[in-house]
Design a protein around this motif. Structure first.
Motif, PDB file in Angstrom:
ATOM      1  N   ASP A  81     -13.036   0.415  -1.625  1.00 37.13           N
ATOM      2  CA  ASP A  81     -12.168   0.883  -0.542  1.00 37.13           C
ATOM      3  C   ASP A  81     -10.812   1.471  -0.947  1.00 37.13           C
ATOM      4  OD1 ASP A  81     -10.750  -1.336  -1.265  1.00 37.13           O
ATOM      5  OD2 ASP A  81     -11.066  -2.413   0.587  1.00 37.13           O
ATOM      6  N   GLY A  82     -10.439   1.487  -2.202  1.00 39.78           N
ATOM      7  CA  GLY A  82      -9.165   2.090  -2.609  1.00 39.78           C
ATOM      8  C   GLY A  82      -7.929   1.366  -2.113  1.00 39.78           C
ATOM      9  N   THR A  83      -7.986   0.055  -1.970  1.00 37.75           N
ATOM     10  CA  THR A  83      -6.880  -0.720  -1.406  1.00 37.75           C
ATOM     11  C   THR A  83      -5.587  -0.540  -2.183  1.00 37.75           C
ATOM     12  OG1 THR A  83      -8.399  -2.338  -0.505  1.00 37.75           O
ATOM     13  CG2 THR A  83      -6.119  -3.048  -0.789  1.00 37.75           C
ATOM     14  N   ARG A  84      -5.639  -0.606  -3.507  1.00 38.15           N
ATOM     15  CA  ARG A  84      -4.406  -0.506  -4.297  1.00 38.15           C
ATOM     16  C   ARG A  84      -3.771   0.873  -4.160  1.00 38.15           C
ATOM     17  NH1 ARG A  84      -7.614  -4.244  -6.910  1.00 38.15           N
ATOM     18  NH2 ARG A  84      -8.809  -2.728  -8.088  1.00 38.15           N
ATOM     19  N   LEU A  85      -4.583   1.894  -4.100  1.00 37.76           N
ATOM     20  CA  LEU A  85      -4.051   3.238  -3.902  1.00 37.76           C
ATOM     21  C   LEU A  85      -3.411   3.362  -2.517  1.00 37.76           C
ATOM     22  CD1 LEU A  85      -3.704   5.927  -5.274  1.00 37.76           C
ATOM     23  CD2 LEU A  85      -5.942   6.607  -4.410  1.00 37.76           C
ATOM     24  N   ARG A  86      -4.011   2.724  -1.511  1.00 41.11           N
ATOM     25  CA  ARG A  86      -3.422   2.740  -0.162  1.00 41.11           C
ATOM     26  C   ARG A  86      -2.083   2.017  -0.149  1.00 41.11           C
ATOM     27  NH1 ARG A  86      -7.543   0.842   4.223  1.00 41.11           N
ATOM     28  NH2 ARG A  86      -8.019  -0.665   2.619  1.00 41.11           N
ATOM     29  N   ILE A  87      -1.974   0.917  -0.882  1.00 45.12           N
ATOM     30  CA  ILE A  87      -0.704   0.188  -0.946  1.00 45.12           C
ATOM     31  C   ILE A  87       0.374   1.071  -1.576  1.00 45.12           C
ATOM     32  CG2 ILE A  87       0.497  -1.760  -2.039  1.00 45.12           C
ATOM     33  CD1 ILE A  87      -2.208  -3.322  -1.737  1.00 45.12           C
ATOM     34  N   LEU A  88       0.049   1.726  -2.678  1.00 49.51           N
ATOM     35  CA  LEU A  88       1.022   2.615  -3.327  1.00 49.51           C
ATOM     36  C   LEU A  88       1.433   3.760  -2.410  1.00 49.51           C
ATOM     37  CD1 LEU A  88      -0.358   2.811  -6.963  1.00 49.51           C
ATOM     38  CD2 LEU A  88       1.788   1.767  -6.213  1.00 49.51           C
ATOM     39  N   THR A  89       0.478   4.313  -1.682  1.00 46.67           N
ATOM     40  CA  THR A  89       0.775   5.399  -0.757  1.00 46.67           C
ATOM     41  C   THR A  89       1.666   4.903   0.366  1.00 46.67           C
ATOM     42  OG1 THR A  89      -1.310   6.478  -1.294  1.00 46.67           O
ATOM     43  CG2 THR A  89      -0.257   7.127   0.767  1.00 46.67           C
ATOM     44  N   TRP A  90       1.343   3.741   0.915  1.00 42.99           N
ATOM     45  CA  TRP A  90       2.141   3.157   1.993  1.00 42.99           C
ATOM     46  C   TRP A  90       3.572   2.920   1.527  1.00 42.99           C
ATOM     47  CZ3 TRP A  90       1.525  -2.490   4.012  1.00 42.99           C
ATOM     48  CH2 TRP A  90       2.215  -2.638   5.209  1.00 42.99           C
ATOM     49  N   SER A 104       5.218   4.599  -0.444  1.00 45.82           N
ATOM     50  CA  SER A 104       5.959   5.848  -0.637  1.00 45.82           C
ATOM     51  C   SER A 104       6.562   6.369   0.664  1.00 45.82           C
ATOM     52  CB  SER A 104       5.048   6.915  -1.255  1.00 45.82           C
ATOM     53  OG  SER A 104       4.059   7.325  -0.343  1.00 45.82           O
ATOM     54  N   GLU A 105       6.176   5.791   1.794  1.00 46.02           N
ATOM     55  CA  GLU A 105       6.752   6.198   3.078  1.00 46.02           C
ATOM     56  C   GLU A 105       8.221   5.753   3.121  1.00 46.02           C
ATOM     57  OE1 GLU A 105       4.320   4.538   6.173  1.00 46.02           O
ATOM     58  OE2 GLU A 105       2.523   5.570   5.444  1.00 46.02           O
ATOM     59  N   PRO A 106       9.118   6.638   3.542  1.00 41.15           N
ATOM     60  CA  PRO A 106      10.560   6.340   3.459  1.00 41.15           C
ATOM     61  C   PRO A 106      10.990   4.997   4.050  1.00 41.15           C
ATOM     62  CG  PRO A 106      10.226   8.624   4.037  1.00 41.15           C
ATOM     63  CD  PRO A 106       8.865   7.973   4.060  1.00 41.15           C
ATOM     64  N   ALA A 107      10.551   4.666   5.235  1.00 41.33           N
ATOM     65  CA  ALA A 107      10.985   3.406   5.861  1.00 41.33           C
ATOM     66  C   ALA A 107      10.485   2.195   5.083  1.00 41.33           C
ATOM     67  CB  ALA A 107      10.500   3.345   7.306  1.00 41.33           C
ATOM     68  N   VAL A 108       9.286   2.279   4.576  1.00 41.85           N
ATOM     69  CA  VAL A 108       8.699   1.174   3.813  1.00 41.85           C
ATOM     70  C   VAL A 108       9.325   1.120   2.421  1.00 41.85           C
ATOM     71  CG1 VAL A 108       6.547   0.215   2.893  1.00 41.85           C
ATOM     72  CG2 VAL A 108       6.553   1.342   5.116  1.00 41.85           C
ATOM     73  N   LEU A 116       7.691  -4.223   0.515  1.00 36.35           N
ATOM     74  CA  LEU A 116       6.610  -4.933   1.210  1.00 36.35           C
ATOM     75  C   LEU A 116       6.479  -6.346   0.686  1.00 36.35           C
ATOM     76  CD1 LEU A 116       3.705  -2.307   1.112  1.00 36.35           C
ATOM     77  CD2 LEU A 116       5.069  -2.958   3.090  1.00 36.35           C
ATOM     78  N   THR A 117       5.965  -7.214   1.542  1.00 34.82           N
ATOM     79  CA  THR A 117       5.596  -8.567   1.139  1.00 34.82           C
ATOM     80  C   THR A 117       4.079  -8.673   1.183  1.00 34.82           C
ATOM     81  OG1 THR A 117       5.572  -9.487   3.375  1.00 34.82           O
ATOM     82  CG2 THR A 117       7.696  -9.520   2.196  1.00 34.82           C
ATOM     83  N   VAL A 150       8.224  -6.191  -2.837  1.00 35.56           N
ATOM     84  CA  VAL A 150       7.939  -5.304  -3.960  1.00 35.56           C
ATOM     85  C   VAL A 150       8.221  -3.870  -3.540  1.00 35.56           C
ATOM     86  CG1 VAL A 150       6.203  -6.780  -5.061  1.00 35.56           C
ATOM     87  CG2 VAL A 150       5.489  -5.100  -3.353  1.00 35.56           C
ATOM     88  N   ARG A 151       8.557  -3.061  -4.518  1.00 33.37           N
ATOM     89  CA  ARG A 151       8.770  -1.626  -4.314  1.00 33.37           C
ATOM     90  C   ARG A 151       8.066  -0.885  -5.439  1.00 33.37           C
ATOM     91  NH1 ARG A 151      14.693  -2.894  -3.286  1.00 33.37           N
ATOM     92  NH2 ARG A 151      14.842  -2.895  -1.034  1.00 33.37           N
ATOM     93  N   ARG A 152       7.821   0.393  -5.204  1.00 33.25           N
ATOM     94  CA  ARG A 152       7.226   1.230  -6.237  1.00 33.25           C
ATOM     95  C   ARG A 152       8.207   1.402  -7.391  1.00 33.25           C
ATOM     96  NH1 ARG A 152       3.557   5.815  -4.377  1.00 33.25           N
ATOM     97  NH2 ARG A 152       4.866   7.046  -5.745  1.00 33.25           N
ATOM     98  N   ASP A 153       7.684   1.444  -8.597  1.00 30.58           N
ATOM     99  CA  ASP A 153       8.491   1.789  -9.760  1.00 30.58           C
ATOM    100  C   ASP A 153       8.200   3.259 -10.054  1.00 30.58           C
ATOM    101  OD1 ASP A 153       9.561   2.278 -12.293  1.00 30.58           O
ATOM    102  OD2 ASP A 153       9.240   0.204 -12.929  1.00 30.58           O
TER     103      ASP A 153
END
Length: 83
Positions: A7-16, A18-22, A27-28, A65-68
Motif C-alpha cells: 500500500d505505500g504507507t511510508r511514501l504516503r507519510i512522507l508526502t503528507w 510535505s504539506e505546509p500545515a503538517v 506528526l505523532t 517527527v518532521r521530514r529531514d
C-alpha cells in the motif's frame, strides 16, 4: 524501504509531511494512526523505520517527527544517479 508492496504507507507519510500545515507542526504516531486507519503500533513502526533511515527527525519533545529535507535530497540524488 519506502514503498510497501501492498500500500505505500511510508511514501504516503512522507508526502503528507510535505504539506505546509503538517510540515510546520510535524506528526505523532497517533496522527498517523488516525489518518491512515491503522493501529498506533503499526504507525509507530512506520515512523521508527523512516527515522532510522534518516528521512524523518524527531522534534525536541520526541513526540513529533518532521521530514529531514537534507537527507531526503541526498537519497533522491542517489536514485537519480542510478543507485
Amino acid at each position: 524501504m519506502l514503498r510497501n508492496p501492498v500500500d505505500g504507507t511510508r511514501l504516503r507519510i512522507l508526502t503528507w509531511l510535505s504539506e505546509p500545515a503538517v510540515a510546520e507542526r510535524g506528526l505523532t504516531a497517533d496522527d498517523v494512526a488516525t489518518q491512515l486507519g491503522v493501529p498506533r503500533p503499526v504507525a509507530l513502526t512506520h515512523l521508527r523505520l523512516l527515522t532510522a533511515l534518516g528521512l524523518l527527525r524527531t522534534c525536541a519533545d520526541r513526540r513529533y517527527v518532521r521530514r529531514d529535507e537534507v537527507r531526503i535530497a541526498e537519497v533522491a540524488h542517489l536514485f537519480e544517479k542510478g543507485w
